[in-house]
Design an enzyme around this catalytic site. Structure first.
Site: not given
Length: 546
Positions: A79, A81-82, A141, A203-204, A252, A343
């Site tokens: 997998w 993602n970001d 992230t 976050r991020d 995000e 998502w």
């Protein structure tokens, strides 16, 4: 478009490794059994801390049903993602993305490392920051910066990464540092450098060097707000302001940078961006942005938000400059890359052994349009290195259909110049077909002044996916479009077609979309209504990067 709860539930699944099973159960009840996800507790791993893991063994093409991208970066297995914003050291771009080696049975992401000299061809370097090593959770992230002056105390030129870790549902910001140019990282001994103040969404971190004020800036995604923080040393951070924006869901992956409008340094402005939910505007998720001013503490927008990409599959995007350029050229153009997924259906797609891909790198500039600054996108110049010999199309009437020469490998670029009919109405379509049936359509409607992408005939739209979900079906089947008014009588449209994606560039706008062709020979045709003419066109095969 999924409901706000649906989007929030998927964000929780991504960000909260210890709560996958619980949140999945709640989401399934709320959405009438939409999806079942399985998680497990944090695992013990004997790999020594701070050492990169070996790159996974590449999946054999025979194990994949023909969807593995030819020229897009994808994980060899499991997998991704970001994307994390790349940086340049000694002529090499260092790029990281979130990676889960335990998918689909285990949970938690870490930073996988890839390097490139041209932002097109990538070399896998293995996992650079490993999950579940310091008691604070997985690795999510954040930002990696080259600390040229050694402000954090790890030496001049150290690579410093500040990122989100999540444990028991609590998001904190931790620091990791590298003294070998970003190939391996150590956890800072006094992590976390930012303790959660009691926020659900926190976050991020996006870190930017603010030379004008001799400070580091950090932007944090805090629900419907972007928090601004400052620091002198990357270790101690002070909250200075917040940018609140309701109506776009949970924000995000923020970004913040300066650009010159129309390349004019006298019109330099700040751009604030964040991945957002556009369902209230009839859009999918994507990258929203604002232009405005910044006084060293607070950002003040000038006008409403806009969107960088009109397709459904361009999320968590990051932008960056080339430090080798002089000041004027650095602020005239930047690079951008996004996670090519959504998502709403990311865990239902029919790929085997691997999940997720990055978009191609594109170049963005800030141009004047309709009295306001607008980000314009174009394919990065390095993609030309993949091009073979183009086949030229016959100009003139398109009529009911003109077959296009599709390369056997399924990876190619189509460039067409479409001429507006005398009455100003008409529509041209590029039909992507498999076994004689159209699975995706790229079109331009002169009447509406819109370019669009539809994929209601592909494998996923036809029901071949890993779980049934009415909300995801609706999201996936929805055609997506962008407003593109021609400046004259011609529209130039470029489509990058890969084995499971299309990226369309027209009039500075872009549309990024996954597509999964049904079994059968790959074909393509041009068709038109209302007298649209083809001024010129080419089909160019594109080489693979694996």
């Amino acid at each position: 478009m999924p409901s706000t709860f649906f989007r929030t539930a998927f964000a929780a699944l991504r960000r909260r490794p210890l709560l996958w099973s619980v949140v999945a159960a709640v989401a399934a009840l709320a959405l009438a059994g939409s999806l079942v996800l399985v998680g497990n507790a944090q695992r013990d791993d004997s790999r020594p801390a701070g050492q990169p893991t070996a790159a996974p063994t590449e999946s054999s093409p025979a194990q994949d049903p023909g969807y593995r991208p030819a020229y897009h970066l994808s994980p060899d297995q499991r997998w991704m993602n970001d994307p994390q914003r790349p940086f340049l050291l000694d002529g090499v771009w260092h790029y990281y993305y979130l990676y889960n080696a335990d998918y689909p049975d285990g949970n938690g992401t870490e930073w996988f490392h890839a390097t490139s000299t041209d932002l097109v061809h990538w070399k896998n370097e293995g996992v650079a920051i490993q999950k579940f090593r310091n008691g604070l959770g997985d690795i999510e992230t954040g930002s990696a910066v080259v600390d040229t002056e050694g402000t954090a105390g790890f030496g001049k030129g150290a690579v410093v990464a500040v990122l989100t870790q999540q444990h028991d549902g609590v998001q904190r910001q931790s620091l990791f540092y590298s003294t070998d140019k970003g190939y391996s990282f150590q956890s800072y001994g006094q992590n976390p450098v930012m303790e959660n103040p009691g926020a659900e969404h926190w976050r991020d971190p996006r870190i930017v060097r603010d030379d004008a004020n001799n400070q580091w800036l950090m932007l944090l995604a805090e629900g419907s707000k972007i928090g601004f923080y400052t620091s002198k040393d990357l270790l101690q951070w002070t909250y200075v302001s917040g940018f609140q924006k309701d109506g776009l869901g949970i924000l995000e992956c923020p970004d913040f940078f300066q650009m010159d409008v129309d390349g004019d340094p006298a019109k330099r402005t700040w751009v604030l961006a964040a991945s957002a939910n556009g369902s209230a505007e009839g859009r999918s998720t994507g990258l929203a942005y604002w232009t405005g001013g910044f006084d060293g503490k607070a950002f003040t927008p000038e006008g409403s938000h806009q969107w960088l990409d009109g397709g459904p599959d361009f999320y968590a995007a990051v932008t960056w400059e080339d430090p080798r350029l002089d000041d004027g050229r650095r602020t005239a153009s930047r690079h951008a890359i996004g996670w090519m997924n959504n998502w709403a259906y990311a865990r239902q797609l029919p790929t085997k052994d691997w999940q997720g891909a990055a978009s191609v790198v594109r170049d963005i500039s800030l141009t004047s349009e309709g009295g306001r600054p607008v980000l314009a996108s174009s394919p990065t110049a390095g993609l030309r290195s993949l091009e073979g010999d183009p086949a030229h199309l016959q100009a003139g009437s398109i009529g009911d259909g003109q077959p296009l020469p599709v390369p056997e490998g399924g990876a190619f670029k189509v460039d067409v110049e479409l001429e507006k009919p005398g009455n100003g109405t008409g529509e041209a379509r590029l039909l992507l077909q498999s076994g004689g049936s159209t699975y995706a359509t790229i079109g331009y409607d002169f009447t509406a002044g819109r370019a669009y992408v539809a994929r209601d005939g592909d494998t996923v739209a036809g029901g071949q996916r890993k779980a049934a979900d009415p909300a995801a079906d609706t999201e996936y089947r929805q055609p997506r479009s962008v407003q593109v008014r021609p400046t004259g009588d011609t529209v130039h449209l470029t489509a990058y077609v890969d084995r499971s994606s299309i990226e369309v560039f027209v009039g500075g706008q872009s549309l990024t979309s996954l597509v999964f062709p049904p079994a059968g020979p790959r074909e393509a045709r041009l068709a038109a209504d209302g007298g649209v003419l083809l001024g010129a066109g080419t089909v160019t095969p594109l080489a693979g990067i694996r």
